[in-house]
Design a protein around this motif. Structure first.
Motif, PDB file in Angstrom:
ATOM      1  N   ILE A 194       0.855  -1.191   0.000  1.00 17.27           N
ATOM      2  CA  ILE A 194       0.000   0.000   0.000  1.00 17.27           C
ATOM      3  C   ILE A 194       0.888   1.238   0.000  1.00 17.27           C
ATOM      4  CG2 ILE A 194      -1.799   1.271   1.221  1.00 17.27           C
ATOM      5  CD1 ILE A 194      -2.715  -1.364   2.433  1.00 17.27           C
ATOM      6  N   ASP A 195       0.693   2.120  -0.968  1.00 19.56           N
ATOM      7  CA  ASP A 195       1.488   3.343  -1.028  1.00 19.56           C
ATOM      8  C   ASP A 195       0.778   4.467  -0.280  1.00 19.56           C
ATOM      9  OD1 ASP A 195      -0.594   4.109  -2.704  1.00 19.56           O
ATOM     10  OD2 ASP A 195       0.557   3.781  -4.541  1.00 19.56           O
ATOM     11  N   ALA A 196       1.426   5.628  -0.197  1.00 19.20           N
ATOM     12  CA  ALA A 196       0.880   6.767   0.545  1.00 19.20           C
ATOM     13  C   ALA A 196      -0.462   7.203  -0.011  1.00 19.20           C
ATOM     14  CB  ALA A 196       1.877   7.921   0.512  1.00 19.20           C
ATOM     15  N   GLU A 197      -0.599   7.181  -1.327  1.00 19.61           N
ATOM     16  CA  GLU A 197      -1.866   7.582  -1.936  1.00 19.61           C
ATOM     17  C   GLU A 197      -2.967   6.585  -1.573  1.00 19.61           C
ATOM     18  OE1 GLU A 197      -4.744   9.620  -4.224  1.00 19.61           O
ATOM     19  OE2 GLU A 197      -2.876  10.177  -3.194  1.00 19.61           O
ATOM     20  N   GLY A 198      -2.619   5.295  -1.544  1.00 18.26           N
ATOM     21  CA  GLY A 198      -3.596   4.291  -1.157  1.00 18.26           C
ATOM     22  C   GLY A 198      -4.064   4.480   0.271  1.00 18.26           C
ATOM     23  N   ILE A 199      -3.132   4.813   1.163  1.00 24.18           N
ATOM     24  CA  ILE A 199      -3.491   5.057   2.568  1.00 24.18           C
ATOM     25  C   ILE A 199      -4.419   6.262   2.670  1.00 24.18           C
ATOM     26  CG2 ILE A 199      -2.584   5.737   4.819  1.00 24.18           C
ATOM     27  CD1 ILE A 199      -0.077   4.102   4.148  1.00 24.18           C
ATOM     28  N   ARG A 200      -4.123   7.320   1.898  1.00 22.21           N
ATOM     29  CA  ARG A 200      -4.969   8.519   1.924  1.00 22.21           C
ATOM     30  C   ARG A 200      -6.383   8.201   1.460  1.00 22.21           C
ATOM     31  NH1 ARG A 200      -7.309  12.004  -1.067  1.00 22.21           N
ATOM     32  NH2 ARG A 200      -6.622  10.998  -3.002  1.00 22.21           N
ATOM     33  N   VAL A 201      -6.497   7.457   0.362  1.00 25.04           N
ATOM     34  CA  VAL A 201      -7.819   7.121  -0.176  1.00 25.04           C
ATOM     35  C   VAL A 201      -8.576   6.211   0.794  1.00 25.04           C
ATOM     36  CG1 VAL A 201      -9.027   5.940  -2.052  1.00 25.04           C
ATOM     37  CG2 VAL A 201      -7.081   7.428  -2.563  1.00 25.04           C
ATOM     38  N   SER A 202      -7.851   5.274   1.415  1.00 27.31           N
ATOM     39  CA  SER A 202      -8.477   4.383   2.387  1.00 27.31           C
ATOM     40  C   SER A 202      -9.037   5.163   3.569  1.00 27.31           C
ATOM     41  CB  SER A 202      -7.459   3.349   2.873  1.00 27.31           C
ATOM     42  OG  SER A 202      -7.991   2.560   3.914  1.00 27.31           O
ATOM     43  N   ALA A 203      -8.231   6.105   4.099  1.00 27.29           N
ATOM     44  CA  ALA A 203      -8.680   6.916   5.236  1.00 27.29           C
ATOM     45  C   ALA A 203      -9.876   7.766   4.858  1.00 27.29           C
ATOM     46  CB  ALA A 203      -7.532   7.789   5.728  1.00 27.29           C
ATOM     47  N   GLU A 204      -9.876   8.271   3.650  1.00 23.35           N
ATOM     48  CA  GLU A 204     -11.000   9.091   3.177  1.00 23.35           C
ATOM     49  C   GLU A 204     -12.268   8.250   3.104  1.00 23.35           C
ATOM     50  OE1 GLU A 204     -11.576  10.766  -1.080  1.00 23.35           O
ATOM     51  OE2 GLU A 204     -10.419  12.292   0.028  1.00 23.35           O
ATOM     52  N   ALA A 205     -12.124   6.990   2.647  1.00 25.12           N
ATOM     53  CA  ALA A 205     -13.285   6.107   2.535  1.00 25.12           C
ATOM     54  C   ALA A 205     -13.855   5.771   3.908  1.00 25.12           C
ATOM     55  CB  ALA A 205     -12.886   4.831   1.790  1.00 25.12           C
ATOM     56  N   LEU A 206     -12.982   5.573   4.890  1.00 29.28           N
ATOM     57  CA  LEU A 206     -13.441   5.201   6.233  1.00 29.28           C
ATOM     58  C   LEU A 206     -14.011   6.385   6.997  1.00 29.28           C
ATOM     59  CD1 LEU A 206     -10.525   2.851   7.384  1.00 29.28           C
ATOM     60  CD2 LEU A 206     -12.842   2.167   6.766  1.00 29.28           C
ATOM     61  N   PRO A 209     -12.646  10.164   9.150  1.00 24.47           N
ATOM     62  CA  PRO A 209     -11.547  10.469  10.088  1.00 24.47           C
ATOM     63  C   PRO A 209     -11.580   9.667  11.385  1.00 24.47           C
ATOM     64  CG  PRO A 209     -13.112  12.299   9.932  1.00 24.47           C
ATOM     65  CD  PRO A 209     -13.447  11.357   8.829  1.00 24.47           C
ATOM     66  N   VAL A 210     -12.754   9.466  11.972  1.00 33.46           N
ATOM     67  CA  VAL A 210     -12.830   8.763  13.256  1.00 33.46           C
ATOM     68  C   VAL A 210     -12.459   7.287  13.071  1.00 33.46           C
ATOM     69  CG1 VAL A 210     -14.334   8.039  15.139  1.00 33.46           C
ATOM     70  CG2 VAL A 210     -14.551  10.351  14.188  1.00 33.46           C
ATOM     71  N   ALA A 211     -13.087   6.637  12.095  1.00 34.16           N
ATOM     72  CA  ALA A 211     -12.808   5.217  11.863  1.00 34.16           C
ATOM     73  C   ALA A 211     -11.380   5.010  11.374  1.00 34.16           C
ATOM     74  CB  ALA A 211     -13.797   4.638  10.863  1.00 34.16           C
ATOM     75  N   ALA A 212     -10.856   5.943  10.562  1.00 33.35           N
ATOM     76  CA  ALA A 212      -9.482   5.824  10.070  1.00 33.35           C
ATOM     77  C   ALA A 212      -8.490   5.891  11.223  1.00 33.35           C
ATOM     78  CB  ALA A 212      -9.192   6.910   9.048  1.00 33.35           C
ATOM     79  N   ALA A 213      -8.731   6.797  12.180  1.00 35.17           N
ATOM     80  CA  ALA A 213      -7.852   6.893  13.340  1.00 35.17           C
ATOM     81  C   ALA A 213      -7.937   5.637  14.196  1.00 35.17           C
ATOM     82  CB  ALA A 213      -8.221   8.127  14.169  1.00 35.17           C
ATOM     83  N   ARG A 214      -9.150   5.115  14.315  1.00 37.53           N
ATOM     84  CA  ARG A 214      -9.343   3.885  15.090  1.00 37.53           C
ATOM     85  C   ARG A 214      -8.618   2.713  14.428  1.00 37.53           C
ATOM     86  NH1 ARG A 214     -14.881   4.220  15.579  1.00 37.53           N
ATOM     87  NH2 ARG A 214     -15.186   2.890  13.761  1.00 37.53           N
ATOM     88  N   GLN A 215      -8.703   2.642  13.107  1.00 41.82           N
ATOM     89  CA  GLN A 215      -8.067   1.558  12.384  1.00 41.82           C
ATOM     90  C   GLN A 215      -6.552   1.667  12.420  1.00 41.82           C
ATOM     91  OE1 GLN A 215      -9.519  -1.033  11.344  1.00 41.82           O
ATOM     92  NE2 GLN A 215      -7.830  -2.008  10.244  1.00 41.82           N
ATOM     93  N   VAL A 262      -3.230  -5.228  14.890  1.00 43.70           N
ATOM     94  CA  VAL A 262      -2.898  -6.592  15.313  1.00 43.70           C
ATOM     95  C   VAL A 262      -4.127  -7.490  15.207  1.00 43.70           C
ATOM     96  CG1 VAL A 262      -2.254  -8.024  17.303  1.00 43.70           C
ATOM     97  CG2 VAL A 262      -0.970  -5.933  16.800  1.00 43.70           C
ATOM     98  N   ARG A 263      -5.256  -7.003  15.690  1.00 40.95           N
ATOM     99  CA  ARG A 263      -6.487  -7.794  15.640  1.00 40.95           C
ATOM    100  C   ARG A 263      -6.898  -8.057  14.196  1.00 40.95           C
ATOM    101  NH1 ARG A 263     -11.396  -9.369  17.631  1.00 40.95           N
ATOM    102  NH2 ARG A 263     -13.257  -8.595  16.607  1.00 40.95           N
ATOM    103  N   PHE A 264      -6.864  -7.015  13.364  1.00 37.11           N
ATOM    104  CA  PHE A 264      -7.272  -7.168  11.971  1.00 37.11           C
ATOM    105  C   PHE A 264      -6.366  -8.165  11.256  1.00 37.11           C
ATOM    106  CE2 PHE A 264      -7.415  -6.183   7.488  1.00 37.11           C
ATOM    107  CZ  PHE A 264      -8.761  -5.951   7.251  1.00 37.11           C
TER     108      PHE A 264
END
Length: 240
Positions: free
Chosen positions: A129-141, A143-149, A156-158
């Motif tokens: 996963i590159d930086a752009e992928g992480i950004r898009v993933s966080a946007e999809a989730l 801000p609250v869920a992205a921080a939690r994830q 570790v659990r995931f």
């Protein structure tokens, strides 16, 4: 026209599942290599996340190896029975639980005579996963869920559940295949209490995770109906 209210006949697989007890008393008679290959083939047919198929299966039949593993098995079983397995779960008949413990102790005391073990293993490849992928993933989730994830404990659990979801469907296939072929088998994870020692004994690489130790052999007793909670007790329709 199909009658949506009609209940279909139970396929043969249902009778296999409903009589698939955890059979811990097994004969020392060897299981043919071709039959063990059938079990692993059934496991390989199971689903795998992303179809990556990063599973491996260690199959042990050598008596000398089994004898070296027996003390590790004994330590793990004793640790389990002294803690988690000390008392019957709430709602379980005490006599039935006592019979299960007797079977566990029998298997412990005769472990060196086990004809075969199957140890399913798995390890995800490094993430890509590159930086752009992480950004898009966080946007999809969001801000609250992205921080939690992003929390390490959530990661570790995931990761553990993701690997398990790629292994345990195959394990269930293996158990069903064993039952269909008249073999006794049961899934155990007690070895995880001494996983480093098991991996060292079997030469399993450090980066590979083990997910079960499955003793396999011909049963001493008979297959029979399993005792489980009813569907009405466990289903929550359209929500909890």
């Amino acid at each position: 026209m199909t009658d949506a209210s009609a209940v279909p006949e139970d396929p043969a697989l249902f009778s296999t599942m409903s009589t698939m007890r955890a059979m811990r008393r097994i004969k020392p008679d060897p299981v043919p290599e071709a039959v063990l290959d059938q079990l692993v083939q059934a496991a390989v047919w199971g689903p795998s996340g992303g179809n990556m198929q990063c599973f491996e299966y260690v199959v042990v039949t050598d008596r000398e190896v089994m004898a070296r593993l027996a003390p590790l098995w004994e330590r793990c079983v004793n640790a389990y029975l002294a803690t988690t397995g000390k008392h019957a779960p709430e709602g379980m008949d005490g006599a039935a639980y006592g019979r299960m413990v007797d079977a566990i102790e029998y298997q412990r005391d005769h472990f060196a005579e086990t004809p075969a073990l199957v140890i399913p293993c798995y390890s995800f490849p490094p993430p890509r996963i590159d930086a752009e992928g992480i950004r898009v993933s966080a946007e999809a989730l969001g801000p609250v869920a992205a921080a939690r994830q992003a929390d390490p404990s959530a990661q570790v659990r995931f990761h553990a559940l993701a690997e398990g979801s790629c292994v345990y469907p195959g394990v269930q296939n293996l158990l069903l295949a064993a039952r269909g072929l008249g073999l006794a088998a049961n899934i155990t994870i007690w070895h995880l209490m001494l996983e480093r020692e098991w991996k060292a004994e079997l030469g399993i690489p450090e980066g590979i995770n083990t997910f079960a130790v499955i003793p396999v052999g011909y049963p001493v007793g008979n297959f029979g109906p399993v005792r489980r909670r009813s569907v009405r007790e466990v289903v929550h329709r359209d929500g909890w």
